[in-house]
Design a protein around this motif. Sequence first.
Motif, PDB file in Angstrom:
ATOM      1  N   PHE A 119       2.497   1.736  -3.246  1.00  0.00           N
ATOM      2  CA  PHE A 119       1.536   2.195  -4.253  1.00  0.00           C
ATOM      3  C   PHE A 119       1.286   3.703  -4.114  1.00  0.00           C
ATOM      4  CE2 PHE A 119      -2.815   3.062  -5.651  1.00  0.00           C
ATOM      5  CZ  PHE A 119      -2.773   2.558  -6.945  1.00  0.00           C
ATOM      6  N   LEU A 137       2.595  11.360 -10.350  1.00  0.00           N
ATOM      7  CA  LEU A 137       1.846  12.588 -10.635  1.00  0.00           C
ATOM      8  C   LEU A 137       2.765  13.688 -11.141  1.00  0.00           C
ATOM      9  CD1 LEU A 137      -0.633  12.678  -7.620  1.00  0.00           C
ATOM     10  CD2 LEU A 137      -1.141  12.112  -9.995  1.00  0.00           C
ATOM     11  N   ALA A 150       3.869   3.453  -9.267  1.00  0.00           N
ATOM     12  CA  ALA A 150       2.915   2.837  -8.327  1.00  0.00           C
ATOM     13  C   ALA A 150       2.985   1.325  -8.427  1.00  0.00           C
ATOM     14  CB  ALA A 150       1.506   3.334  -8.634  1.00  0.00           C
ATOM     15  N   LEU A 151       3.043   0.851  -9.648  1.00  0.00           N
ATOM     16  CA  LEU A 151       3.113  -0.600  -9.879  1.00  0.00           C
ATOM     17  C   LEU A 151       4.403  -1.187  -9.295  1.00  0.00           C
ATOM     18  CD1 LEU A 151       2.008  -3.126 -11.404  1.00  0.00           C
ATOM     19  CD2 LEU A 151       3.407  -2.404 -13.329  1.00  0.00           C
ATOM     20  N   PRO A 168       3.377  12.436 -15.421  1.00  0.00           N
ATOM     21  CA  PRO A 168       2.213  11.595 -15.755  1.00  0.00           C
ATOM     22  C   PRO A 168       2.336  10.821 -17.066  1.00  0.00           C
ATOM     23  CG  PRO A 168       1.686  13.910 -16.029  1.00  0.00           C
ATOM     24  CD  PRO A 168       3.063  13.867 -15.498  1.00  0.00           C
ATOM     25  N   THR A 169       3.455  10.967 -17.779  1.00  0.00           N
ATOM     26  CA  THR A 169       3.606  10.202 -19.026  1.00  0.00           C
ATOM     27  C   THR A 169       3.538   8.699 -18.741  1.00  0.00           C
ATOM     28  OG1 THR A 169       5.124  11.942 -19.680  1.00  0.00           O
ATOM     29  CG2 THR A 169       5.042  10.015 -21.095  1.00  0.00           C
ATOM     30  N   PHE A 170       4.140   8.293 -17.632  1.00  0.00           N
ATOM     31  CA  PHE A 170       4.092   6.882 -17.227  1.00  0.00           C
ATOM     32  C   PHE A 170       3.280   6.752 -15.936  1.00  0.00           C
ATOM     33  CE2 PHE A 170       7.782   7.149 -19.965  1.00  0.00           C
ATOM     34  CZ  PHE A 170       7.616   6.052 -20.785  1.00  0.00           C
ATOM     35  N   LEU A 171       2.126   7.357 -15.924  1.00  0.00           N
ATOM     36  CA  LEU A 171       1.282   7.318 -14.732  1.00  0.00           C
ATOM     37  C   LEU A 171       0.935   5.870 -14.370  1.00  0.00           C
ATOM     38  CD1 LEU A 171      -0.308   9.228 -12.771  1.00  0.00           C
ATOM     39  CD2 LEU A 171      -2.286   8.862 -14.234  1.00  0.00           C
ATOM     40  N   GLY A 172       1.284   5.477 -13.171  1.00  0.00           N
ATOM     41  CA  GLY A 172       1.003   4.116 -12.727  1.00  0.00           C
ATOM     42  C   GLY A 172       2.244   3.234 -12.676  1.00  0.00           C
ATOM     43  N   LEU A 173       3.310   3.644 -13.392  1.00  0.00           N
ATOM     44  CA  LEU A 173       4.511   2.798 -13.453  1.00  0.00           C
ATOM     45  C   LEU A 173       5.201   2.715 -12.090  1.00  0.00           C
ATOM     46  CD1 LEU A 173       6.499   1.125 -15.047  1.00  0.00           C
ATOM     47  CD2 LEU A 173       7.645   3.215 -15.786  1.00  0.00           C
ATOM     48  N   PHE A 233       0.833  -1.215   0.000  1.00  0.00           N
ATOM     49  CA  PHE A 233       0.000   0.000   0.000  1.00  0.00           C
ATOM     50  C   PHE A 233       0.865   1.261   0.000  1.00  0.00           C
ATOM     51  CE2 PHE A 233      -4.037  -2.111   1.312  1.00  0.00           C
ATOM     52  CZ  PHE A 233      -4.848  -1.456   0.410  1.00  0.00           C
ATOM     53  N   TYR A 252       5.776  -5.091  -1.475  1.00  0.00           N
ATOM     54  CA  TYR A 252       5.212  -6.407  -1.127  1.00  0.00           C
ATOM     55  C   TYR A 252       6.317  -7.439  -0.941  1.00  0.00           C
ATOM     56  CZ  TYR A 252       2.563 -10.724  -1.544  1.00  0.00           C
ATOM     57  OH  TYR A 252       2.024 -11.969  -1.311  1.00  0.00           O
ATOM     58  N   SER A 304       4.752  -0.779  -5.406  1.00  0.00           N
ATOM     59  CA  SER A 304       3.859  -1.654  -4.631  1.00  0.00           C
ATOM     60  C   SER A 304       4.366  -3.094  -4.665  1.00  0.00           C
ATOM     61  CB  SER A 304       2.417  -1.560  -5.156  1.00  0.00           C
ATOM     62  OG  SER A 304       2.378  -1.904  -6.517  1.00  0.00           O
ATOM     63  N   ILE A 305       4.866  -3.525  -5.828  1.00  0.00           N
ATOM     64  CA  ILE A 305       5.417  -4.889  -5.912  1.00  0.00           C
ATOM     65  C   ILE A 305       6.689  -4.997  -5.055  1.00  0.00           C
ATOM     66  CG2 ILE A 305       6.489  -6.562  -7.476  1.00  0.00           C
ATOM     67  CD1 ILE A 305       4.595  -5.534  -9.666  1.00  0.00           C
TER      68      ILE A 305
END
Lengths: 167, 286
Positions: free
Chosen positions: A55, A63, A73-74, A66-71, A52, A81, A77-78
């Motif tokens: 992430f 943010l 975070a992904l 934002p070109t790779f928004l989520g990268l 969490f 974990y 988070s992994i």
Amino acid sequence: MKTFYLMLLVLILMLMQSIAADRISFGEIAPDFLLLVVLFYSLHRGAVKGAFFGFILGLAQDLGNPTFLGLNALLKSITGYLMGRAGQKMFPENVILLFALIASFVFGHDIVYLIFFKWPDLGSAFVVVFGVALPSAAYTGVVGVAANQIIRLLGARVVRSRGKEGQ
Amino acid sequence: MHIIETVFQKHRDKTILGALVIASLALLILPQPAKLDVARRALDALLLPVERYTNFIGDYSSLREENTRLKRMVMSLTLERERLLEFRRERERLRRLAAFKEEQFRTLVPAEVVGHNFDRFQSVLVVDKGANDSLRVKMPVFTYQGLAGRLVKVFPNSSWVQLLRSTNQPVSCINKRSRVVGILEWRRRDVFELTSVSAVEDVAVGDTLLTSGFGGVVPKGFPVAIVTKVTEASDGLTLRVDARSPVDFFALEEVFIMTDEIPWDQGIFYDEADTALMRSILREAP
């Protein structure tokens, strides 16, 4: 005390990322303080909380770009974990083990990140992986171990002084 | 549902990680404009309060300096404003004076008020023109609003003007509308009284009283006062007519002295003796 120690460590590392990361870099080789934060948090709080936290921190980082928004975070988070799971199996009291753990997680994180980032030009990614990511991972490992030792020493001093007050 | 719960309980860690991975991938596969929009909205929502707070701190630190600077600016602008207002008042005054002067065909010598003395019985101004400017005693003094007084003492380079707002300074006036003649005398503060007006004469509030020209000292037709109140006198034979001069005697800064067209050596500016004479004439009139 453990929470205090962890929060202090997280706070200091985040401050270091914004204040000192550029100043203590050697060219492109620089410690990744944000990843260190995620790693330490996961190590102490477990896999779920680490995921969490990774992430959220990764998303905040995305943010800004934002070109790779989520990268981020992904990946964070992994990473959180996996570090949490590793910490559950064996808590690295040994300095060398801690260094190895941090460096390998940072290196793994950077490899996947570069693959995403450089796709499909994986040739240049290969150069960067060994020219920048590997030494950066080692650097981050050294910084992580140093930070951990400093905070543990400070924490121990606080515990001792409180113990004396209690007596 | 039970199976899902069991799976979630058994593989809680992996399920949460899976959800986070799916969420991350969902963000990754968003179209580029949507990514930018999401990032912009999120940053706005997250950073706006922080930005406000940091801006406030930044503003606060420079507030004292800005306050000092603004105070200095306010002081400077206030002084500048006062100066400009003064210029504006002077400009308006001079414009009215110029217009007044253009209307006259007699020679008017402009003079600046350099001193004044107001007491309960008389009001005297000192002006900066005198005998060297061909001024002589008894010459009438005007403003653009009307008759103001007369010269009572003339020195080489200055003169004293006794204003209408003084005792023993009556003026013969004629009602502009009904042509009724009377003697205007100062009573108190800004109240004048038109005396020697028969009860049957036509005088109404708002009538303008002009110089009558009787006596040859003051030319005919210059405004002197406006009727403010008309009542019957206690004797039942005359009217008590109160009037107010349009001249602001306390704010005079420039005046005009009329020098030509008047036979000064023969001229009579109404004094106490003339008033008595006028009254006797009016009493004898049918």
